[in-house]
Every structure is written in structure tokens, then in C-alpha cells.
Design an enzyme around this catalytic site. Structure first.
Site, PDB file in Angstrom:
ATOM      1  N   THR A 179      -0.049   2.496  -0.976  1.00  0.00           N
ATOM      2  CA  THR A 179      -0.754   2.057   0.235  1.00  0.00           C
ATOM      3  C   THR A 179      -1.118   3.191   1.189  1.00  0.00           C
ATOM      4  OG1 THR A 179      -0.415   0.874   2.323  1.00  0.00           O
ATOM      5  CG2 THR A 179       1.555   1.479   1.139  1.00  0.00           C
ATOM      6  N   GLU A 195      -0.698   3.028   4.176  1.00  0.00           N
ATOM      7  CA  GLU A 195       0.365   3.034   5.187  1.00  0.00           C
ATOM      8  C   GLU A 195       1.299   4.239   4.973  1.00  0.00           C
ATOM      9  OE1 GLU A 195       0.398   0.673   7.771  1.00  0.00           O
ATOM     10  OE2 GLU A 195       2.355   1.347   8.463  1.00  0.00           O
ATOM     11  N   TYR A 217       8.144  -0.286   5.848  1.00  0.00           N
ATOM     12  CA  TYR A 217       7.243  -0.645   4.741  1.00  0.00           C
ATOM     13  C   TYR A 217       6.638   0.617   4.123  1.00  0.00           C
ATOM     14  CZ  TYR A 217       2.963  -2.163   2.398  1.00  0.00           C
ATOM     15  OH  TYR A 217       1.961  -2.338   1.472  1.00  0.00           O
ATOM     16  N   LYS A 238       7.339   2.223   0.346  1.00  0.00           N
ATOM     17  CA  LYS A 238       6.239   2.410  -0.613  1.00  0.00           C
ATOM     18  C   LYS A 238       6.125   3.880  -1.038  1.00  0.00           C
ATOM     19  CE  LYS A 238       4.135  -1.594  -1.310  1.00  0.00           C
ATOM     20  NZ  LYS A 238       3.670  -2.122  -2.584  1.00  0.00           N
TER      21      LYS A 238
HETATM   22  P1  NAP Z   1       0.871 -10.430  -0.557  1.00  0.00           P
HETATM   23  O1  NAP Z   1      -0.247 -11.393  -0.456  1.00  0.00           O
HETATM   24  O2  NAP Z   1       1.866 -10.353   0.535  1.00  0.00           O
HETATM   25  O3  NAP Z   1       1.630 -10.726  -1.931  1.00  0.00           O
HETATM   26  C1  NAP Z   1       2.878 -10.154  -2.228  1.00  0.00           C
HETATM   27  C2  NAP Z   1       3.412 -10.779  -3.505  1.00  0.00           C
HETATM   28  O4  NAP Z   1       4.690 -10.188  -3.822  1.00  0.00           O
HETATM   29  C3  NAP Z   1       3.657 -12.304  -3.416  1.00  0.00           C
HETATM   30  O5  NAP Z   1       3.308 -12.878  -4.650  1.00  0.00           O
HETATM   31  C4  NAP Z   1       5.170 -12.373  -3.205  1.00  0.00           C
HETATM   32  O6  NAP Z   1       5.734 -13.576  -3.658  1.00  0.00           O
HETATM   33  C5  NAP Z   1       5.605 -11.233  -4.103  1.00  0.00           C
HETATM   34  N1  NAP Z   1       6.995 -10.781  -3.853  1.00  0.00           N
HETATM   35  C6  NAP Z   1       7.547 -10.419  -2.681  1.00  0.00           C
HETATM   36  N2  NAP Z   1       8.825 -10.034  -2.873  1.00  0.00           N
HETATM   37  C7  NAP Z   1       9.078 -10.164  -4.210  1.00  0.00           C
HETATM   38  C8  NAP Z   1      10.193  -9.931  -5.031  1.00  0.00           C
HETATM   39  N3  NAP Z   1      11.342  -9.470  -4.539  1.00  0.00           N
HETATM   40  N4  NAP Z   1      10.090 -10.185  -6.364  1.00  0.00           N
HETATM   41  C9  NAP Z   1       8.925 -10.664  -6.878  1.00  0.00           C
HETATM   42  N5  NAP Z   1       7.836 -10.912  -6.154  1.00  0.00           N
HETATM   43  C10 NAP Z   1       7.910 -10.651  -4.839  1.00  0.00           C
HETATM   44  O7  NAP Z   1       0.307  -8.940  -0.753  1.00  0.00           O
HETATM   45  P2  NAP Z   1      -1.147  -8.454  -1.257  1.00  0.00           P
HETATM   46  O8  NAP Z   1      -2.008  -8.291  -0.082  1.00  0.00           O
HETATM   47  O9  NAP Z   1      -1.569  -9.292  -2.398  1.00  0.00           O
HETATM   48  O10 NAP Z   1      -0.803  -6.978  -1.748  1.00  0.00           O
HETATM   49  C11 NAP Z   1      -0.430  -6.724  -3.103  1.00  0.00           C
HETATM   50  C12 NAP Z   1       0.307  -5.406  -3.183  1.00  0.00           C
HETATM   51  O11 NAP Z   1      -0.546  -4.353  -2.723  1.00  0.00           O
HETATM   52  C13 NAP Z   1       1.551  -5.322  -2.324  1.00  0.00           C
HETATM   53  O12 NAP Z   1       2.479  -4.513  -3.005  1.00  0.00           O
HETATM   54  C14 NAP Z   1       1.086  -4.619  -1.065  1.00  0.00           C
HETATM   55  O13 NAP Z   1       2.166  -3.947  -0.446  1.00  0.00           O
HETATM   56  C15 NAP Z   1       0.075  -3.656  -1.647  1.00  0.00           C
HETATM   57  N6  NAP Z   1      -1.016  -3.274  -0.758  1.00  0.00           N
HETATM   58  C16 NAP Z   1      -1.769  -4.225  -0.135  1.00  0.00           C
HETATM   59  C17 NAP Z   1      -2.836  -3.844   0.656  1.00  0.00           C
HETATM   60  C18 NAP Z   1      -3.703  -4.865   1.334  1.00  0.00           C
HETATM   61  O14 NAP Z   1      -4.430  -4.483   2.261  1.00  0.00           O
HETATM   62  N7  NAP Z   1      -3.691  -6.120   0.902  1.00  0.00           N
HETATM   63  C19 NAP Z   1      -3.144  -2.482   0.811  1.00  0.00           C
HETATM   64  C20 NAP Z   1      -2.355  -1.535   0.154  1.00  0.00           C
HETATM   65  C21 NAP Z   1      -1.298  -1.940  -0.651  1.00  0.00           C
HETATM   66  P3  NAP Z   1       5.859 -14.875  -2.703  1.00  0.00           P
HETATM   67  O15 NAP Z   1       4.499 -15.541  -2.774  1.00  0.00           O
HETATM   68  O16 NAP Z   1       6.941 -15.627  -3.358  1.00  0.00           O
HETATM   69  O17 NAP Z   1       6.188 -14.379  -1.333  1.00  0.00           O
HETATM   70  N1  GDD Z   2      -0.617  -8.812  11.689  1.00  0.00           N
HETATM   71  C1  GDD Z   2      -1.096  -8.633  12.945  1.00  0.00           C
HETATM   72  N2  GDD Z   2      -1.055  -9.680  13.830  1.00  0.00           N
HETATM   73  N3  GDD Z   2      -1.609  -7.439  13.266  1.00  0.00           N
HETATM   74  C2  GDD Z   2      -2.118  -7.294  14.520  1.00  0.00           C
HETATM   75  C3  GDD Z   2      -2.114  -8.322  15.457  1.00  0.00           C
HETATM   76  C4  GDD Z   2      -1.539  -9.576  15.104  1.00  0.00           C
HETATM   77  O1  GDD Z   2      -1.483 -10.512  15.880  1.00  0.00           O
HETATM   78  N4  GDD Z   2      -2.702  -7.873  16.592  1.00  0.00           N
HETATM   79  C5  GDD Z   2      -3.061  -6.609  16.365  1.00  0.00           C
HETATM   80  N5  GDD Z   2      -2.712  -6.245  15.118  1.00  0.00           N
HETATM   81  C6  GDD Z   2      -2.923  -4.918  14.521  1.00  0.00           C
HETATM   82  C7  GDD Z   2      -1.681  -4.310  13.890  1.00  0.00           C
HETATM   83  O2  GDD Z   2      -0.846  -3.735  14.903  1.00  0.00           O
HETATM   84  C8  GDD Z   2      -2.335  -3.275  12.967  1.00  0.00           C
HETATM   85  O3  GDD Z   2      -2.633  -2.107  13.691  1.00  0.00           O
HETATM   86  C9  GDD Z   2      -3.640  -3.949  12.555  1.00  0.00           C
HETATM   87  O4  GDD Z   2      -3.837  -5.042  13.452  1.00  0.00           O
HETATM   88  C10 GDD Z   2      -3.643  -4.471  11.115  1.00  0.00           C
HETATM   89  O5  GDD Z   2      -2.481  -5.254  10.929  1.00  0.00           O
HETATM   90  P1  GDD Z   2      -2.246  -6.104   9.575  1.00  0.00           P
HETATM   91  O6  GDD Z   2      -3.415  -6.970   9.323  1.00  0.00           O
HETATM   92  O7  GDD Z   2      -0.908  -6.751   9.700  1.00  0.00           O
HETATM   93  O8  GDD Z   2      -2.268  -5.001   8.433  1.00  0.00           O
HETATM   94  P2  GDD Z   2      -1.550  -3.569   8.318  1.00  0.00           P
HETATM   95  O9  GDD Z   2      -2.609  -2.520   8.445  1.00  0.00           O
HETATM   96  O10 GDD Z   2      -0.378  -3.473   9.183  1.00  0.00           O
HETATM   97  O11 GDD Z   2      -1.001  -3.610   6.821  1.00  0.00           O
HETATM   98  C11 GDD Z   2      -1.835  -4.056   5.750  1.00  0.00           C
HETATM   99  O12 GDD Z   2      -2.528  -2.960   5.202  1.00  0.00           O
HETATM  100  C12 GDD Z   2      -1.722  -1.975   4.557  1.00  0.00           C
HETATM  101  C13 GDD Z   2      -2.660  -0.874   4.047  1.00  0.00           C
HETATM  102  O13 GDD Z   2      -3.037  -0.023   5.072  1.00  0.00           O
HETATM  103  C14 GDD Z   2      -0.929  -4.744   4.737  1.00  0.00           C
HETATM  104  O14 GDD Z   2      -1.722  -5.399   3.767  1.00  0.00           O
HETATM  105  C15 GDD Z   2      -0.044  -3.750   4.001  1.00  0.00           C
HETATM  106  O15 GDD Z   2       0.635  -4.406   2.937  1.00  0.00           O
HETATM  107  C16 GDD Z   2      -0.953  -2.646   3.437  1.00  0.00           C
HETATM  108  O16 GDD Z   2      -0.203  -1.703   2.715  1.00  0.00           O
END
Ligand code: NAP
Ligand code: GDD
Length: 344
Positions: free
Chosen positions: A132, A134, A156, A160
Site C-alpha cells: 500500500t 500508506e 496499518y 504492511k
Molecule cells: P477490504 O474491503 O477491507 O477487505 C479486506 C478483506 O480481508 C475482507 O474480505 C476481510 O474479511 C478480510 N480479512 C480481514 N482480516 C482477515 C483475516 N485475519 N483472515 C482472513 N481474512 C481477513 O479491503 P480492500 O479495499 O478490498 O483491500 C484489499 C487489500 O488491499 C487489503 O490488504 C488492503 O490493505 C490493500 N490495499 C487496499 C487499498 C485500497 O485503496 N482499497 C490500497 C492499497 C492496499 P471480512 O469480510 O470477514 O472482514
Molecule cells: N475513513 C474516513 N472517514 N476518512 C476520513 C473521514 C471520515 O469521516 N474524514 C476525513 N477522512 C480522511 C482521512 O483522514 C484520510 O486522510 C482520507 O480521508 C482517506 O481516508 P480513508 O478513505 O479511510 O482511506 P485511507 O487513505 O486512510 O486508507 C485507504 O487507502 C490506503 C492506500 O493509501 C485504505 O483502503 C487502506 O487500506 C489503503 O492501504
């Protein structure tokens, strides 16, 4: 022979998009889902196949990435060509509340996969790790590339980063095909409801249907590089089709504040917000009606914030021929429209 993929995190946003993408590519897909007291397979119900019917291509298995015996046995029995480790406690703010669970899953979970692959000596397996943006934290770079240093600012991000390095260690030490996809934020109509993008588009949909619910947000000045999950899962797959394992950034190379995301999302339903005030007193309202739409709630601020993200995906574009079909406006359009359809 059909290729076989094993996906952890199948019930999450990316797991659902990736499973659908691989099924279209004629893979047999196995997913690991956790046992939960209520069924949480909404995102994949449309591809569920009854095991008793003929020619099943999609299988679900109970599991948890923190359970080595479970991961070992699944890999041994399924013998996949590709493993996508998407399982994570993926919410940055929640990682400050649950740092140990977050680390067990996000860091040691990855090691469980790599150890099982090593022990079973299944060198043919290609392993994808969901790394990520992050991990970079607040580095002073306008556009971040694979060469930049890591400086995570959350439990987090730190968990990672362990996975990122252990993937590299196992790649270099044991000649395992293991790649890190360093993905910047990607959203979709399937995004979890507590991530900021979806929280906003769901509120817009409620307003569209006449519900007067104020949107409470935290830091609206942080900037994110937002893309669409459909484009990014294709990139994950491309990483495992590349001739060698490596680390790749996927990003849109543009960045937008949360506040601008809010403005864009409300404009999709014809509401142009005006902002006034400062800090936690800042509000957004409609000039015509004087009605307040957005307020700030300090509970949504994080103990530490990553203020700025913009990624440079040139390497993936050049070597993997990765392309994006969505820009931010198209993404917000789709999210708002789908939430309007879903909200009654
Ligand atoms: P998500 O919607 O939060 O999905 C996370 C998944 O992991 C869910 O299926 C959850 O299961 C499962 N999980 C959590 N803890 C587990 C455990 N101990 N054993 C097995 N499964 C577990 O996340 P996403 O947005 O699809 O992201 C997918 C991956 O990419 C994550 O690793 C995230 O950190 C990474 N990532 C995401 C982003 C982004 O912007 N979306 C960016 C960079 C990296 P439950 O449904 O049971 O909770
Ligand atoms: N969730 C959330 N809720 N975020 C908020 C809010 C709120 O009410 N208000 C402001 N924010 C700001 C957070 O402080 C952050 O700066 C930004 O919105 C994005 O927050 P999220 O959508 O929670 O995503 P993230 O950037 O913290 O993390 C996501 O992206 C990462 C990659 O850069 C997640 O998907 C991570 O799993 C992923 O790795």
C-alpha cells in the site's frame, strides 16, 4: 488446463472484483472467507455457485490468514497457480484502535503464506501481496515512485511494511515468485462504507432521496490519489503474468482533497456547496436554501495523518502495459449512481 487462483480477502472490495475478473479469464477461483455470525458475502453473492452443480469454477473455504495450519492445508489441497493475499484489517483509523490484530493479520498473515509455499516447496506458485501507498507516509515528494523511501505513520502502514519486506526476503532467499503491488487508494460501488469516498457517496444518495442527514467528516484537507478497483485488480493480475516477480506501483498520478471529492459528489445531484468557518467549525451549506450539508467531527481525525498521496505508475504502465479506464469524475459518477439505486 484452467489456471487455479486462491484469494484471501475474497469478501472484501478487491477480492470481489478480482474473483469476477479471474472467472471471466476462465480461472478456477478459490476464496478464503472468515466465519462470521452473520453472512457477509454480499459482494460475491452474484458469482456464488452451488458445489453440487456441475462444472463449478468458484469455491469458498473457511479460513483466517493468522491460522498457519489453515493456510498450509488450503495451499496443499488446492495447489493453486496463483495466490492473491488481499486479506487485511485495511482501515487506517481502526489500526490505531486494534494495532495487534491489525499486525497479526497484515504482517504475520503474509508470512504464513510464504512459509507454507516454502515448506511445501511449490515453486510454481506466483504470490501477490497487497502492499500500500500508506507505507510511504509523509515523504516530501510530489509524485511517489517505487524508488522512494518508506516512512509509515500508522500501525496499518507499519504492518504492511513488514509484509512488503518479507515478500522481498522470500523472493531473494528462496527464489519464490512473490510480487508487491503498491496500490494507491482505489474505490468503487463495493467500497467499505466507512472509507471516506463511500461514506460521502452514500450520504449524497440519501440527500437525493430526500433524507436530511448531515455528513460528519474528519480531516478534509488530506489529499489522496484515487482510482477505481476494477482497474487495479487487472494490474494485480498483470503483475503475476510478468516474466519475473517485482514491485509495482498502481496509481492515477493525480491528487485531490477530501473536500474537493465532497464538492464533486454533491454536484452530481445538482448541489453546489459553499464552505465557511475554520477547523472543527467548518461547514458546507447550500447558498440557496442555507441548509447545512457537512460538518466536522473531531472523532474522525487520526492520531497521526498521512497528508498527501500522489503516485507515479510509469513502471507498471511501461512493463505491464497497465491502463486505467476510469478517472476520478467517472469513478464518482458510478459510485453516486449505484448508491442512488441502492438507497430507498
Ligand atoms: P477490504 O474491503 O477491507 O477487505 C479486506 C478483506 O480481508 C475482507 O474480505 C476481510 O474479511 C478480510 N480479512 C480481514 N482480516 C482477515 C483475516 N485475519 N483472515 C482472513 N481474512 C481477513 O479491503 P480492500 O479495499 O478490498 O483491500 C484489499 C487489500 O488491499 C487489503 O490488504 C488492503 O490493505 C490493500 N490495499 C487496499 C487499498 C485500497 O485503496 N482499497 C490500497 C492499497 C492496499 P471480512 O469480510 O470477514 O472482514
Ligand atoms: N475513513 C474516513 N472517514 N476518512 C476520513 C473521514 C471520515 O469521516 N474524514 C476525513 N477522512 C480522511 C482521512 O483522514 C484520510 O486522510 C482520507 O480521508 C482517506 O481516508 P480513508 O478513505 O479511510 O482511506 P485511507 O487513505 O486512510 O486508507 C485507504 O487507502 C490506503 C492506500 O493509501 C485504505 O483502503 C487502506 O487500506 C489503503 O492501504
Amino acid at each position: 488446463m484452467k489456471k487455479v487462483a486462491l484469494i484471501s480477502g475474497i469478501t472484501g472490495q478487491d477480492g470481489a472484483y478480482l474473483a469476477k475478473f479471474l472467472l471471466k479469464k476462465n480461472y478456477i477461483v478459490h476464496g478464503i472467507k472468515r466465519r462470521s455470525s452473520t453472512i457477509n458475502t454480499d459482494r460475491i453473492d452474484d458469482i456464488y455457485e452451488d458445489r453440487h452443480s456441475n462444472k463449478v469454477n468458484f469455491f469458498l473455504h473457511y479460513g483466517d490468514v493468522t491460522d498457519y495450519s489453515n493456510i498450509f492445508n488450503l495451499i496443499k489441497n488446492i495447489n493453486p497457480n496463483e495466490i492473491y493475499n488481499l486479506a487485511a484489517q485495511s482501515h487506517v483509523k481502526v489500526s490505531f484502535d486494534t494495532p495487534i490484530y491489525t499486525s497479526n493479520t497484515n504482517a504475520l498473515g503474509t508470512l504464513n503464506f510464504l512459509e507454507a509455499i516454502k515448506t511445501l516447496n511449490l515453486k510454481k506458485i506466483k504470490f501477490y501481496q497487497a502492499s500500500t501507498s500508506e507505507m510511504f507516509g509523509n515523504i516530501k515528494k510530489k509524485s511517489i515512485s517505487e524508488k522512494d523511501k518508506f516512512n509509515p505513520v500508522s500501525p496499518y502502514g507499519t504492518s504492511k511494511l513488514y509484509s512488503y519486506w518479507i515478500v522481498k526476503n522470500y523472493r531473494e532467499s528462496y527464489n519464490i515468485f512473490a510480487s508487491n503491488g503498491i496500490l494507491f487508494n482505489h474505490e468503487s460501488p463495493l467500497r467499505g462504507e466507512t472509507f471516506v469516498s463511500r461514506k460521502i457517496t452514500m450520504n449524497v444518495a440519501k440527500r437525493y432521496h430526500g433524507y436530511k442527514e448531515i455528513l460528519y467528516l474528519g480531516n478534509i484537507y488530506s489529499k489522496r490519489d484515487w482510482g477505481h478497483a476494477a482497474d487495479y485488480v487487472e494490474g494485480m493480475w498483470k503483475m503475476l503474468q510478468y516474466k519475473k516477480s517485482d514491485d509495482f506501483i498502481l496509481a492515477s498520478n493525480s491528487t485531490t482533497t477530501v473536500k474537493e471529492f465532497v464538492n464533486k459528489a454533491f454536484s452530481k445531484i445538482g448541489i453546489n456547496l459553499t464552505w465557511k468557518g475554520k477547523g472543527i467549525k467548518e461547514i458546507a451549506f447550500d447558498k440557496k436554501t442555507k441548509e447545512i450539508y457537512v460538518r466536522i467531527d473531531k472523532n474522525y481525525f487520526r492520531p497521526n495523518e498521512l497528508n498527501y498521496l500522489k503516485g507515479n505508475a510509469s513502471k507498471a504502465k511501461k512493463l505491464l502495459k497497465w491502463k486505467q479506464r476510469y478517472n476520478l469524475d467517472k469513478l464518482i459518477d458510478e459510485m453516486v449512481s449505484k448508491d442512488i439505486e441502492k438507497t430507498i
